[in-house]
Design a protein around this motif. Structure first.
Motif, PDB file in Angstrom:
ATOM      1  N   LYS A 192       0.878  -1.347  -0.021  1.00 50.93           N
ATOM      2  CA  LYS A 192      -0.009   0.075   0.058  1.00 50.93           C
ATOM      3  C   LYS A 192       0.832   1.347  -0.050  1.00 50.93           C
ATOM      4  N   TRP A 193       1.986   1.136   0.839  1.00 52.37           N
ATOM      5  CA  TRP A 193       2.811   2.482   0.810  1.00 52.37           C
ATOM      6  C   TRP A 193       3.255   2.532  -0.457  1.00 52.37           C
ATOM      7  N   LEU A 194       4.013   1.354  -1.182  1.00 51.51           N
ATOM      8  CA  LEU A 194       4.234   1.699  -2.683  1.00 51.51           C
ATOM      9  C   LEU A 194       3.419   2.241  -3.789  1.00 51.51           C
ATOM     10  N   GLN A 195       2.073   1.982  -3.605  1.00 55.72           N
ATOM     11  CA  GLN A 195       1.175   2.590  -4.490  1.00 55.72           C
ATOM     12  C   GLN A 195       0.965   3.871  -4.099  1.00 55.72           C
ATOM     13  N   CYS A 196       0.959   4.255  -2.879  1.00 58.59           N
ATOM     14  CA  CYS A 196       0.846   5.800  -2.612  1.00 58.59           C
ATOM     15  C   CYS A 196       2.120   6.851  -3.192  1.00 58.59           C
ATOM     16  N   LEU A 197       3.343   6.123  -2.648  1.00 57.57           N
ATOM     17  CA  LEU A 197       4.559   6.881  -3.217  1.00 57.57           C
ATOM     18  C   LEU A 197       4.925   7.026  -4.609  1.00 57.57           C
ATOM     19  N   GLN A 198       4.458   6.062  -5.288  1.00 62.23           N
ATOM     20  CA  GLN A 198       4.675   5.679  -6.657  1.00 62.23           C
ATOM     21  C   GLN A 198       3.948   6.951  -7.254  1.00 62.23           C
ATOM     22  N   LEU A 199       2.811   7.473  -6.941  1.00 61.66           N
ATOM     23  CA  LEU A 199       2.106   8.462  -7.593  1.00 61.66           C
ATOM     24  C   LEU A 199       2.700   9.669  -7.596  1.00 61.66           C
ATOM     25  N   GLU A 200       3.817   9.947  -6.705  1.00 51.66           N
ATOM     26  CA  GLU A 200       4.678  11.237  -6.836  1.00 51.66           C
ATOM     27  C   GLU A 200       6.137  10.843  -7.524  1.00 51.66           C
ATOM     28  N   PHE A 201       6.739   9.806  -6.968  1.00 56.44           N
ATOM     29  CA  PHE A 201       7.932   9.512  -7.531  1.00 56.44           C
ATOM     30  C   PHE A 201       8.260   8.143  -7.971  1.00 56.44           C
ATOM     31  N   PRO A 202       9.441   7.703  -8.519  1.00 53.24           N
ATOM     32  CA  PRO A 202       9.367   6.302  -8.822  1.00 53.24           C
ATOM     33  C   PRO A 202      10.027   5.656  -7.447  1.00 53.24           C
ATOM     34  N   THR A 203       9.301   4.620  -7.137  1.00 54.12           N
ATOM     35  CA  THR A 203       9.648   3.988  -5.490  1.00 54.12           C
ATOM     36  C   THR A 203       9.989   2.696  -5.801  1.00 54.12           C
ATOM     37  N   VAL A 204      10.926   2.360  -5.105  1.00 57.10           N
ATOM     38  CA  VAL A 204      11.646   0.871  -5.074  1.00 57.10           C
ATOM     39  C   VAL A 204      11.575   0.395  -3.877  1.00 57.10           C
ATOM     40  N   ALA A 205      11.258  -0.994  -3.626  1.00 55.36           N
ATOM     41  CA  ALA A 205      11.110  -1.651  -2.109  1.00 55.36           C
ATOM     42  C   ALA A 205      12.695  -2.393  -2.119  1.00 55.36           C
ATOM     43  N   PHE A 206      13.258  -2.350  -1.166  1.00 52.52           N
ATOM     44  CA  PHE A 206      14.498  -2.956  -0.727  1.00 52.52           C
ATOM     45  C   PHE A 206      14.775  -3.555   0.648  1.00 52.52           C
ATOM     46  N   LYS A 207      15.505  -4.544   0.604  1.00 49.90           N
ATOM     47  CA  LYS A 207      15.707  -5.004   2.118  1.00 49.90           C
ATOM     48  C   LYS A 207      17.314  -5.154   1.881  1.00 49.90           C
ATOM     49  N   ALA A 208      18.167  -4.698   2.801  1.00 48.66           N
ATOM     50  CA  ALA A 208      19.504  -4.673   2.839  1.00 48.66           C
ATOM     51  C   ALA A 208      19.986  -6.037   3.233  1.00 48.66           C
ATOM     52  N   SER A 209      21.129  -6.602   2.579  1.00 47.22           N
ATOM     53  CA  SER A 209      21.512  -7.763   3.037  1.00 47.22           C
ATOM     54  C   SER A 209      22.402  -7.718   4.427  1.00 47.22           C
ATOM     55  N   THR A 210      22.614  -8.718   5.180  1.00 44.38           N
ATOM     56  CA  THR A 210      23.171  -8.817   6.614  1.00 44.38           C
ATOM     57  C   THR A 210      24.280  -9.575   6.673  1.00 44.38           C
ATOM     58  N   GLN A 211      24.688 -10.153   5.383  1.00 44.11           N
ATOM     59  CA  GLN A 211      25.941 -10.922   5.409  1.00 44.11           C
ATOM     60  C   GLN A 211      26.622 -10.822   4.120  1.00 44.11           C
ATOM     61  N   MET A 212      27.851 -10.364   4.135  1.00 44.06           N
ATOM     62  CA  MET A 212      28.640  -9.984   2.810  1.00 44.06           C
ATOM     63  C   MET A 212      30.114 -10.244   3.160  1.00 44.06           C
ATOM     64  N   LEU A 213      30.799  -9.938   2.357  1.00 47.54           N
ATOM     65  CA  LEU A 213      32.446 -10.119   2.442  1.00 47.54           C
ATOM     66  C   LEU A 213      33.074  -9.198   3.206  1.00 47.54           C
ATOM     67  N   ASP A 214      34.204  -9.373   3.979  1.00 48.77           N
ATOM     68  CA  ASP A 214      34.855  -8.503   4.868  1.00 48.77           C
ATOM     69  C   ASP A 214      36.088  -7.984   3.720  1.00 48.77           C
ATOM     70  N   THR A 215      36.521  -6.915   3.963  1.00 48.94           N
ATOM     71  CA  THR A 215      37.617  -6.165   3.296  1.00 48.94           C
ATOM     72  C   THR A 215      38.839  -6.490   4.158  1.00 48.94           C
ATOM     73  N   THR A 216      38.833  -6.690   5.614  1.00 49.55           N
ATOM     74  CA  THR A 216      40.169  -7.021   6.123  1.00 49.55           C
ATOM     75  C   THR A 216      39.930  -8.040   7.212  1.00 49.55           C
ATOM     76  N   VAL A 217      41.052  -8.667   7.588  1.00 49.41           N
ATOM     77  CA  VAL A 217      41.066  -9.798   8.534  1.00 49.41           C
ATOM     78  C   VAL A 217      40.276  -9.418   9.864  1.00 49.41           C
ATOM     79  N   LEU A 218      40.881  -8.266  10.194  1.00 44.16           N
ATOM     80  CA  LEU A 218      40.115  -7.673  11.570  1.00 44.16           C
ATOM     81  C   LEU A 218      38.597  -7.533  11.511  1.00 44.16           C
TER      82      LEU A 218
END
Length: 423
Positions: A192-218
């Protein structure tokens, strides 16, 4: 030598070997005594016999010896005091030469825990509103597409009309809305929020990942240590990245464009701007955390050959907003203790007391101070003397709100939009 049938070799040795060892020890000790005697260490100190009883004027001799001894001690103390005074004068001279201006007295801060000290960075110039606004303006000026990141629990509360107007006035920039943290609200509410917000601007639903690669050993070690205490049984996959990248690639492949597509991320603190970049990059390119205001400066990350994203500090909320809105959106809440306590007080006034008691497993409380005292005792937050640390308890409570521990969401516009504060 290990004999057959035995698990371990015997520790016994032959007599000849034992006698050789004893002989070498005796020779070594003899040599040590001889060296000490030649250096004078082995000589016994002769005992002072004192004044014989038959000596004439024995009492006077003893009195003179005692007076002489006292004089020597007094002279020794005088020399010691003189040396101390000379050292003090030298220190003062060195201090005056290094810093001719007198130093102002520093204000003593109350004792606090390490977590509160990390969040309190008053002396850091990057905490000033002027610096944060300038960094945000840099991102807006340098980017071609602006993505306003919204928290799915309160999309309208995360929108900044002044920021949207400033972007639209420039004319040559495109504005997108991204509904983040959709896993924390019901699916019907997201639709319902996507339908409401898309009337004004392009809207994308998103869920960030909680597991990814590490850049350093620490970073890898820190993540492994954190995984032992945090439950990560929930989904860790990213959702919505393919749709967002397709939309950005369309903008990048438009006719007449050259070079990389510069995408700027804006929004209030702790809506997930840095987590969005990490999810698209599939590695820890930006620092993230539950505390607000971790990102203080402009930083850019190359997502692909055609897209470059720029992270910005959180939007600074105006003081004219309500106390509850400032508690959830403002970066300045962490600046001092009074503001943190006021933020908790304003949130508790609008929360359902029964839900809070069930969430934190605490008995009935009369006010916010009593609730924070009970919570501090329950979590083991103590200061010197065993007094409960209410400031740390208040910071923990606010982190639960900005994180995912406390569940709340607001209804869409078509369903009588209400404040998201009640649980």
């Amino acid at each position: 030598m290990k004999r057959p049938g035995l698990k371990k070799a015997s520790k016994r040795m032959s007599c000849s070997k034992r006698f050789k060892i004893q002989k070498k020890v005796r020779e070594h000790n003899r040599k040590l005594r001889r060296d000490a005697k030649s250096k004078g260490f082995g000589k016994r100190v002769k005992k002072d016999v004192g004044v014989p009883n038959k000596a004439p004027f024995k009492a006077e001799v003893l009195r003179e010896a005692e007076q002489k001894k006292l004089k020597l001690e007094e002279e020794k103390e005088k020399k010691k005091l003189a040396k101390q005074q000379e050292r003090a004068k030298k220190r003062k001279k060195i201090a005056v030469e290094e810093d001719p201006k007198p130093k102002k007295a520093r204000k003593e801060l109350p004792p606090q825990d390490d977590l509160v000290k990390q969040m309190m960075k008053q002396n850091d110039p990057r905490n000033s509103k002027k610096h944060l606004c300038s960094e945000l303006n840099k991102v807006i000026d340098a980017s071609e597409v602006i993505i306003e990141v919204l928290d799915a629990r309160d999309p309208l509360g995360c929108r900044c009309p002044q920021l949207e107007e400033a972007v639209l006035k420039k004319g040559n920039k495109k504005l997108l809305l991204l509904l983040n943290k959709i896993d924390l609200v019901p699916k019907e509410n997201v639709e319902k929020w996507l339908q409401c917000l898309q009337l004004e601007f392009p809207t994308v639903a998103f869920k960030a990942s909680t597991q990814m690669l590490d850049t350093t050993v620490l970073e890898k070690k820190a993540r492994i240590a954190a995984c032992r205490a945090v439950d990560q049984t929930k989904g860790v996959a990213c959702y919505g990245s393919s749709c967002l990248l397709e939309l950005l690639n369309e903008y990048a492949n438009e006719q007449g464009r050259e070079g990389l597509l510069k995408v700027g991320l804006v929004g209030f603190p702790n809506v997930g701007k840095s987590s969005l970049i990490n999810s698209l990059k599939e590695m820890r390119a930006c620092l993230v955390g539950v505390q607000r205001g971790i990102t203080r400066c402009f930083q850019d990350v190359h997502i692909s050959k055609t897209i470059k994203m720029m992270d910005s500090p959180g939007v600074v909320a105006a003081e004219s907003n309500s106390k509850a809105a400032l508690a959830l959106r403002s970066l300045q809440v962490e600046d001092n203790e009074e503001t943190v306590l006021e933020a908790v007080r304003s949130l508790l006034n609008q929360c359902d007391k029964q839900q809070i008691m069930l969430q934190y497993n605490v008995p009935d409380y009369r006010n916010s101070v009593e609730f924070l005292t009970i919570l501090a005792k329950k979590r083991g937050f103590q200061q010197k003397g065993g007094t409960p640390n209410t400031e740390l308890a208040a910071t923990t409570f606010l982190n639960d709100w900005t994180g995912a521990k406390l569940s709340y969401h607001c209804k869409a516009r078509g369903e009588d939009y209400s404040s998201p504060i009640p649980l």
